[in-house]
Design an enzyme around this catalytic site. Structure first.
Site, mmCIF file in Angstrom:
data_model
loop_
_atom_site.group_PDB
_atom_site.id
_atom_site.type_symbol
_atom_site.label_atom_id
_atom_site.label_comp_id
_atom_site.label_asym_id
_atom_site.label_seq_id
_atom_site.Cartn_x
_atom_site.Cartn_y
_atom_site.Cartn_z
ATOM 1 N N GLY A 466 -2.757 4.180 -2.652
ATOM 2 C CA GLY A 466 -1.880 3.847 -1.542
ATOM 3 C C GLY A 466 -0.433 4.197 -1.827
ATOM 4 O O GLY A 466 0.455 3.950 -1.018
ATOM 5 N N THR A 467 -0.199 4.815 -2.990
ATOM 6 C CA THR A 467 1.166 5.036 -3.445
ATOM 7 C C THR A 467 1.751 6.373 -3.026
ATOM 8 O O THR A 467 2.958 6.548 -3.061
ATOM 9 C CB THR A 467 1.187 4.985 -4.980
ATOM 10 O OG1 THR A 467 0.169 5.885 -5.449
ATOM 11 C CG2 THR A 467 0.873 3.600 -5.491
ATOM 12 N N GLY A 709 5.963 2.344 -9.081
ATOM 13 C CA GLY A 709 5.091 1.379 -8.410
ATOM 14 C C GLY A 709 5.415 -0.073 -8.706
ATOM 15 O O GLY A 709 5.030 -0.959 -7.943
ATOM 16 N N GLU A 710 6.081 -0.353 -9.807
ATOM 17 C CA GLU A 710 6.222 -1.746 -10.221
ATOM 18 C C GLU A 710 7.640 -2.266 -10.237
ATOM 19 O O GLU A 710 7.882 -3.451 -10.005
ATOM 20 C CB GLU A 710 5.553 -1.909 -11.595
ATOM 21 C CG GLU A 710 4.067 -1.628 -11.435
ATOM 22 C CD GLU A 710 3.277 -1.478 -12.713
ATOM 23 O OE1 GLU A 710 2.731 -2.475 -13.164
ATOM 24 O OE2 GLU A 710 3.177 -0.357 -13.227
HETATM 25 MO MO1 MOS Z 1 -0.324 -1.933 -12.426
HETATM 26 S S1 MOS Z 1 -0.388 -3.947 -12.802
HETATM 27 O O1 MOS Z 1 -0.439 -1.286 -13.987
HETATM 28 O O2 MOS Z 1 -1.617 -1.635 -11.375
#
Ligand code: MOS
Length: 750
Positions: A466-467, A709-710
């Site tokens: 989804g990224t 992403g994080e």
């Molecule tokens: Mo992330 S927690 O490495 O999907």
């Protein structure tokens, strides 16, 4: 959008699979049509700690449509994953389902009913009778036996004890983050189908290759007899990094009934058998000078893990590198309890670790009467001091993040007194925090094929959760070849494709870019060679010195480097002249181990939050959120921004809503549903903004791009509690912020 040439890298290209998703054509794990499919429904334990005295399936077995009921008494043999020994493959939980007659946590699968229809399986599962010999549950750290042996993580530099003792200013507080549960829209699910000795698994997975290896090891069959498919994933947030028991149960059941079996983890069991972010109880002690220079940090963490596996939420790591501080000690102790096995959840380690660190920094700033941003600048880490000797950062522009964020947010207008900023009936509170996340990459193999019909195809056994991974593959191929995005097919999410990385740790972008680039260049080189040798080649005529002229590919055409693309010929024509259907290249790229040892790789950011507190109706909401991110080159500004803003939404949930609550009596997650486990919804989210400061990190890869992403989640919770304090005078050290805390605090200060 039709963009070509270099401008396509960075452009806000729409997801190439977007129309499939919005029209419902995208097939998620359980959407795959399958003849003769059967349904598996689990019987899950209703206690947290027990021995199974008896399982009575006599009624259930005779119910309509029931094909088989599997439990520990009649299970086929499963094995433990070998990967745990060398960390090459990893399961969510190393204990195979039905391994013994013990119950280690509430919601553990004790049996599975397989039937012709879902309803039949569900009915019969309700009629399986399980007798437990129960023992007391441990679901709170206070009830656990004192941990034995040395801490799981220990880090020390300098001499923190005496430095803290003699420090003129001290902070000593304990912060608690509750267990959080990943709640992706798409639940964990598997369709398992055997074709002879080979099993095909339709999964919702963040790592099809890892999943393939783990299932091979746990089923005890060769790796080439397992194929894992996950072309689309309705998000994972870390919960789908590693295979969980349901996937094995589905595979075993499908073999036994000799039919495909579909197993969807019900939402309630999403809180037990597929991981969660564990609670962390974190004591933070900081010693500082009167003018705000850090003298010492002690960070001590207690963290539950399960009885059947070990998961370490590495919360102290960020403390060791974020600020400059000579004396630092960090310890983390694990406490086994009767809960499901925890697992990474977006920003594992760093996100929970930043909350006490950034909160304590804010408490220190208040004590010193310093602006919190100024305190951070005073202790800015020019190098990563967690290494010995210290390492330079590969690229760090955090100062600029602070500065741009402060300017854009209007930070200089902040008046520090509690409750001093009003807006109508509401009191505003402003908070800020630092964000960071690791920058690293792994290895990947990508195949790029240039087709005679003018299209291209790129394949890799990574996946798009989804990224935007599909889209950046296409962007690189398009940038290099000039083939329009809509003529580029990207195939991912299939373990039989060339080896690709797990979508975890914000590493996929940095990992795959060099491989896509190398494979595309390789395919272009083959076309160029073909262009030079084809019968009617216009490029045969020798250039200066007798060498053939240097050819390049632009806008889909092969041409002489110093002449315009129109002077050349389309690559399709080259292939046609050779009667070739396609030319392709497979390339594998890996990080340079020397660079990885020379530098510390991190992304950074600054996050600014405004909350609005209406004391008249006891309403607390986040009213503004600004994030400034230093993550190198952003390959796609649309999907990149989407990643950051999505993470901010999750951060607001973490700060204000999310908490899994266990019942001490039976270890049940009480709020195991969407009514009681609250996540952010649209109404909770104000206008969000995100700014990228773009300095390509060329030590990481040729594009200078890091994953994102994080990091967007990293500082949010601490910025929110800081803003809450600024508005109300109530310091919340145990998340989530509850209205009860604020009302009680207001009465005390009234
Ligand atoms: Mo992330 S927690 O490495 O999907």
């Amino acid at each position: 959008m039709s963009t070509s040439g270099n401008s396509i890298i960075g452009a806000p290209i729409q997801r190439i699979e977007g129309s499939l998703k919005v029209t419902g054509a995208a097939r998620y794990a359980v959407d795959h049509p399958m003849d003769n499919i059967a349904f598996g429904v689990p019987v899950a334990s209703t206690v947290g700690n027990a021995r199974i005295a008896r399982i009575d399936t006599s009624i259930a077995q005779r119910m309509p449509g029931v094909l088989t009921i599997i439990h520990h008494g009649n299970t086929d043999q499963l094995f433990r994953p070998a990967g745990q020994l060398e960390q090459s493959s990893r399961a969510g939980e190393v204990r195979p389902p039905f391994e013994d007659d013990k119950v280690y946590y509430y919601g553990q699968y004790v049996a599975v009913v397989v039937a012709n229809t879902f309803e039949q399986a569900q009915d019969a599962a309700a009629k399986v009778k399980v007798q437990y010999e129960t023992q007391p549950n441990v679901v709170e750290i206070a009830d656990a036996p004192p941990p034995q042996g040395p801490p799981r993580i220990h880090y020390a530099r300098g001499n923190a004890d005496p430095a803290f003792e003699s420090a003129p200013v001290k902070i000593d507080e304990t912060y608690v983050l509750p267990p959080e549960t990943h709640n992706p829209m798409e639940m964990h699910a598997t369709i398992a189908k055997w074709e002879g000795e080979k099993v095909i698994l339709y999964e919702s997975s963040q790592g099809v290759v890892n999943h393939q290896h783990v299932l091979s090891e746990m089923l005890g069959i060769p790796v080439d007899q397992v194929q894992v498919l996950s072309p689309f994933c309705g998000s994972g947030f870390g919960g789908k990094l590693f295979p969980w028991p349901h996937s094995l149960v589905a595979a075993m059941a499908a073999k036994r009934v000799n039919r495909p079996v579909k197993f969807v983890v019900p939402r309630a069991l999403m809180f037990t058998a597929v991981g969660h972010r564990p609670l962390t109880q974190q004591r933070m002690r900081i010693g500082a000078t009167q003018d705000g220079k850090l003298l010492s940090i002690h960070h001590d963490v207690f963290q539950p893990t399960s009885m059947v596996d070990t998961y370490v939420e590495a919360a102290t790591g960020v403390t060791t590198m974020l600020y400059s501080c000579e004396n630092l000690t960090a310890n983390q102790t694990l406490v086994p309890m009767n809960i499901g096995t925890p697992t990474p959840m977006r920003g594992p380690g760093i996100v929970p670790g930043l909350f006490p660190l950034e909160s304590a920094m804010d408490e220190l700033a208040i004590k010193l009467n310093l602006d919190p941003l100024e305190l951070r600048l005073k202790n800015y880490a020019e190098q990563d001091e967690s290494f010995s000797p210290v390492r330079p950062f590969s690229s760090k522009h955090l100062r600029e993040c602070y500065q741009i964020g402060a300017e854009k947010f209007g930070w200089s207008k902040r008046t520090p007194q509690v409750g001093s900023m009003k807006s109508g009936d509401e009191i505003l509170g402003w908070g800020m925090a630092t964000a960071t996340w690791h920058a690293s990459r792994g290895s990947a193999t990508v195949r790029v094929r240039l087709n005679a019909d003018g299209t291209a195809r790129a394949t890799c056994a990574t996946q798009d959760i989804g990224t935007g991974t599909y889209t950046i593959f296409a962007q690189v191929v398009s940038e290099k070849t000039g083939i329009p995005i809509d003529k580029i097919e990207v195939v991912l999410g299939d373990s039989s494709l060339p080896d690709g990385p797990t979508s975890g740790g914000s590493t996929v972008t940095a990992t795959i870019l060099p491989a896509v680039s190398a494979a595309t260049n390789g395919a272009i080189d083959r076309v160029i060679a073909a262009a030079q040798t084809m019968p009617s080649s216009p490029f045969k005529r020798a250039g200066a010195g007798g060498d053939p002229p240097k050819l390049i590919m632009t806008a889909g055409r092969i041409h002489v480097a110093d002449q315009p693309p129109e002077s050349g010929i389309p690559f399709q024509e080259v292939l046609a002249q050779h009667r070739l259907a396609a030319l392709e290249m497979e390339s594998r790229t890996a990080p340079d181990p020397t660079t990885s040892r020379q530098f510390s790789g991190h992304s950074f950011g600054a996050q600014f939050i405004e909350v609005a507190w209406d004391p008249g109706i006891a309403r607390m909401r986040v009213s503004r959120a600004l994030t400034v991110i230093d993550a190198g080159k952003i390959i796609n500004h649309r999907t990149g921004r989407n990643q950051i803003l999505g993470a901010v939404v999750m951060g607001i949930g973490m700060a204000l809503f999310e908490e899994t609550i266990y019942d001490k009596r039976n270890a049940k997650p009480l709020n195991n549903n969407f009514a009681d486990y609250i996540v952010s919804t649209n109404a909770d989210i104000p206008d969000l903004d995100c700014i990228f400061v773009e300095y390509p990190d060329l030590h990481l890869n040729e594009y200078g791009a890091r994953g994102i992403g994080e990091i967007g989640l990293a500082g949010i919770a601490s910025a929110v509690t800081m803003a809450v304090y600024h508005a109300t005078g109530v310091r919340v050290r145990k998340l989530p912020v509850r209205i009860e805390d604020l009302i009680a605090g207001q009465q005390m200060t009234a």
